[in-house]
Design a protein around this motif. Structure first.
Motif, PDB file in Angstrom:
ATOM      1  N   LEU A 157      -8.223   9.014  -1.695  1.00 11.14           N
ATOM      2  CA  LEU A 157      -7.030   8.576  -2.408  1.00 11.14           C
ATOM      3  C   LEU A 157      -6.728   9.522  -3.563  1.00 11.14           C
ATOM      4  O   LEU A 157      -7.632  10.012  -4.248  1.00 11.14           O
ATOM      5  CB  LEU A 157      -7.219   7.154  -2.957  1.00 11.14           C
ATOM      6  N   ASP A 158      -5.433   9.763  -3.798  1.00 14.41           N
ATOM      7  CA  ASP A 158      -5.034  10.548  -4.957  1.00 14.41           C
ATOM      8  C   ASP A 158      -5.169   9.679  -6.203  1.00 14.41           C
ATOM      9  O   ASP A 158      -5.335   8.453  -6.109  1.00 14.41           O
ATOM     10  CB  ASP A 158      -3.601  11.046  -4.792  1.00 14.41           C
ATOM     11  N   PRO A 159      -5.118  10.267  -7.413  1.00 20.44           N
ATOM     12  CA  PRO A 159      -5.334   9.489  -8.637  1.00 20.44           C
ATOM     13  C   PRO A 159      -4.408   8.282  -8.779  1.00 20.44           C
ATOM     14  O   PRO A 159      -4.838   7.202  -9.208  1.00 20.44           O
ATOM     15  CB  PRO A 159      -5.107  10.522  -9.748  1.00 20.44           C
ATOM     16  N   GLY A 160      -3.130   8.465  -8.439  1.00 24.15           N
ATOM     17  CA  GLY A 160      -2.203   7.339  -8.549  1.00 24.15           C
ATOM     18  C   GLY A 160      -2.564   6.199  -7.625  1.00 24.15           C
ATOM     19  O   GLY A 160      -2.486   5.020  -8.000  1.00 24.15           O
ATOM     20  N   SER A 161      -2.972   6.522  -6.404  1.00 17.64           N
ATOM     21  CA  SER A 161      -3.359   5.490  -5.444  1.00 17.64           C
ATOM     22  C   SER A 161      -4.645   4.795  -5.872  1.00 17.64           C
ATOM     23  O   SER A 161      -4.833   3.610  -5.611  1.00 17.64           O
ATOM     24  CB  SER A 161      -3.530   6.102  -4.051  1.00 17.64           C
TER      25      SER A 161
ATOM     26  N   VAL B  28       0.821  -1.219   0.000  1.00 15.66           N
ATOM     27  CA  VAL B  28       0.000   0.000   0.000  1.00 15.66           C
ATOM     28  C   VAL B  28       0.852   1.264   0.000  1.00 15.66           C
ATOM     29  O   VAL B  28       0.354   2.358   0.256  1.00 15.66           O
ATOM     30  CB  VAL B  28      -0.963   0.001   1.206  1.00 15.66           C
ATOM     31  N   ASN B  29       2.155   1.101  -0.279  1.00 12.03           N
ATOM     32  CA  ASN B  29       3.073   2.238  -0.431  1.00 12.03           C
ATOM     33  C   ASN B  29       3.146   3.097   0.832  1.00 12.03           C
ATOM     34  O   ASN B  29       3.151   4.330   0.768  1.00 12.03           O
ATOM     35  CB  ASN B  29       2.653   3.105  -1.627  1.00 12.03           C
ATOM     36  N   LEU B  30       3.237   2.432   1.980  1.00 12.49           N
ATOM     37  CA  LEU B  30       3.382   3.155   3.249  1.00 12.49           C
ATOM     38  C   LEU B  30       4.693   2.827   3.958  1.00 12.49           C
ATOM     39  O   LEU B  30       4.893   3.246   5.099  1.00 12.49           O
ATOM     40  CB  LEU B  30       2.212   2.828   4.189  1.00 12.49           C
ATOM     41  N   ALA B  31       5.587   2.103   3.295  1.00 11.93           N
ATOM     42  CA  ALA B  31       6.843   1.739   3.952  1.00 11.93           C
ATOM     43  C   ALA B  31       7.615   2.967   4.448  1.00 11.93           C
ATOM     44  O   ALA B  31       8.147   2.945   5.573  1.00 11.93           O
ATOM     45  CB  ALA B  31       7.702   0.900   3.006  1.00 11.93           C
ATOM     46  N   PRO B  32       7.667   4.073   3.696  1.00  4.83           N
ATOM     47  CA  PRO B  32       8.402   5.248   4.215  1.00  4.83           C
ATOM     48  C   PRO B  32       7.730   5.881   5.431  1.00  4.83           C
ATOM     49  O   PRO B  32       8.369   6.650   6.156  1.00  4.83           O
ATOM     50  CB  PRO B  32       8.385   6.223   3.025  1.00  4.83           C
ATOM     51  N   LEU B  33       6.457   5.582   5.656  1.00  5.12           N
ATOM     52  CA  LEU B  33       5.716   6.162   6.777  1.00  5.12           C
ATOM     53  C   LEU B  33       5.399   5.126   7.854  1.00  5.12           C
ATOM     54  O   LEU B  33       4.550   5.362   8.707  1.00  5.12           O
ATOM     55  CB  LEU B  33       4.408   6.786   6.273  1.00  5.12           C
ATOM     56  N   ALA B  34       6.101   4.016   7.820  1.00 11.10           N
ATOM     57  CA  ALA B  34       5.773   2.907   8.713  1.00 11.10           C
ATOM     58  C   ALA B  34       5.805   3.286  10.186  1.00 11.10           C
ATOM     59  O   ALA B  34       5.026   2.757  10.989  1.00 11.10           O
ATOM     60  CB  ALA B  34       6.728   1.738   8.465  1.00 11.10           C
TER      61      ALA B  34
ATOM     62  N   GLN C  11      -6.527   5.545   4.594  1.00  8.28           N
ATOM     63  CA  GLN C  11      -7.291   4.576   3.823  1.00  8.28           C
ATOM     64  C   GLN C  11      -6.398   3.422   3.369  1.00  8.28           C
ATOM     65  O   GLN C  11      -6.791   2.258   3.412  1.00  8.28           O
ATOM     66  CB  GLN C  11      -7.929   5.238   2.604  1.00  8.28           C
ATOM     67  N   ARG C  12      -5.192   3.751   2.948  1.00 13.97           N
ATOM     68  CA  ARG C  12      -4.269   2.693   2.521  1.00 13.97           C
ATOM     69  C   ARG C  12      -3.861   1.808   3.696  1.00 13.97           C
ATOM     70  O   ARG C  12      -3.722   0.588   3.565  1.00 13.97           O
ATOM     71  CB  ARG C  12      -3.042   3.323   1.849  1.00 13.97           C
ATOM     72  N   LEU C  13      -3.678   2.423   4.856  1.00 15.08           N
ATOM     73  CA  LEU C  13      -3.365   1.645   6.055  1.00 15.08           C
ATOM     74  C   LEU C  13      -4.544   0.750   6.429  1.00 15.08           C
ATOM     75  O   LEU C  13      -4.363  -0.402   6.843  1.00 15.08           O
ATOM     76  CB  LEU C  13      -3.022   2.590   7.213  1.00 15.08           C
TER      77      LEU C  13
END
Length: 339
Positions: A199-203, A156-162, A175-177
């Motif tokens: 969610l943004d368009p890319g997500s 869900v592309n949250l690794a940098p914010l883990a 939402q991704r979390l």
């Protein structure tokens, strides 16, 4: 969200039970294949004098994405809560991969991933801590928890914010979390309430890809959303509800094959209007900012023929496409009453 491959589904599959041998001298049809997936029949639920769900049916097969569509107040969230075993129905029956969630909620919840429309609790915990805690709740083997958490954070592309606390995450990041939290125990059934909200368009594009892959792995995916145009790209079928009742069940293929409204624009709007009049095709002025007209088309073949006729009449067509998505067309034709 990223394109990481999700972990494979639970290989344990319930098989349909055998049937009794046919009676002597009496031919019988072979037993029907047991429905594999999520089903609900005749569901009703009231909150005091408020009848949130009156009579709803739903079948969501394994290996498909099923959209749940209806106006605000139609009973969608109440239905999802009952399907998730978080709310008992007043009437009706539910089967989650052959399990009755009313009789055995623990077994049903072990097969269900639930994503509500907001992340909810634990805003003081980090994203990693939330997923780790959920893994413990579902009794994942201790040695596998860290790896599973890292895989989902990447997904869900949250690794940098883990290690950021949930309360500082944006609405879309939460939402991704929430999606990762729903997937932590590798469920067979995924229930999503407005997953694209924030969610943004890319997500959103990544979400579509993830949900299609989850279905391709044989899971049941049910999505409630008001973004009907995106559901055309995600769903295999849809269940339409209104005022607590199921109104229609339809495959996306059926929706695409039905009568549609097409929006047509030309470099010279006057020549377009003249050509349509000459062809005997009724039209209305478009409702958008762009100068266009809308026409009713019964089939795609008819749309192709109309485009060919317009070009043959010398009209410089700049745009020719369905005015709305297939599922949105069905929804608008239902003429639902807003509460």
């Amino acid at each position: 969200m990223t394109e990481n491959q999700p972990l494979p589904p639970d290989p344990d599959a319930q098989q349909p039970s055998g049937s009794r041998p046919p009676e002597p001298q009496l031919l019988k049809s072979p037993p029907a294949q047991a429905f594999r997936g999520l089903s609900a029949t005749g569901l009703a639920r009231s909150f005091g004098p408020v009848h949130a769900v009156v009579n709803m049916d739903l079948q969501a097969p394994s290996g498909q994405v099923t959209a749940l569509i209806g106006p605000n107040g139609a009973g969608k969230t109440t239905l999802l809560l009952m399907l998730a075993s978080l709310l008992a129905p007043d009437k009706g029956s539910i089967s989650v991969m052959g399990i009755d969630p009313v009789k055995d909620p623990a077994a049903a919840r072990a097969r269900i991933g639930w994503m509500p429309d907001t992340l909810g609790v634990w805003e003081a915990l980090t994203a990693r801590e939330i997923l780790t805690t959920m893994a413990k709740f579902y009794h994942l083997p201790k040695a596998k928890v860290a790896g599973r958490v890292e895989a989902l954070l990447e997904l869900v592309n949250l690794a940098p914010l883990a290690d950021q606390k949930a309360r500082v995450l944006s609405r879309g990041q939460q939402q991704r979390l929430s999606l990762a939290r729903a997937l932590i125990h590798d469920p067979d059934v995924l229930l999503l309430d407005e997953p694209a909200s924030g969610l943004d368009p890319g997500s959103r594009v990544a979400l579509r890809s993830i949900l299609r892959r989850l279905a391709a792995e044989g899971r049941v995916v049910v999505v409630s959303s008001h973004v009907l145009a995106e559901l055309d790209e995600i769903a295999d079928g849809a269940v339409f509800v209104n005022q607590g009742r199921t109104v229609l069940a339809q495959s996306v293929e059926q929706a695409t094959g039905q009568g549609r409204s097409y929006a047509i624009a030309a470099l010279d709007p006057a020549s377009l209007a003249a050509a349509l009049t000459g062809l005997g095709v009724p039209f209305e002025a478009g409702k958008g900012r762009r100068t266009s007209v809308t026409v009713a088309v019964e089939r795609e073949e008819q749309a192709a023929a109309l485009l060919r006729d317009l070009v043959g009449a010398g009209v410089d067509i700049s745009s020719f496409a369905p005015a709305v998505g297939a599922l949105e067309e069905t929804y608008m034709n239902m003429k639902v009453e807003q509460p």
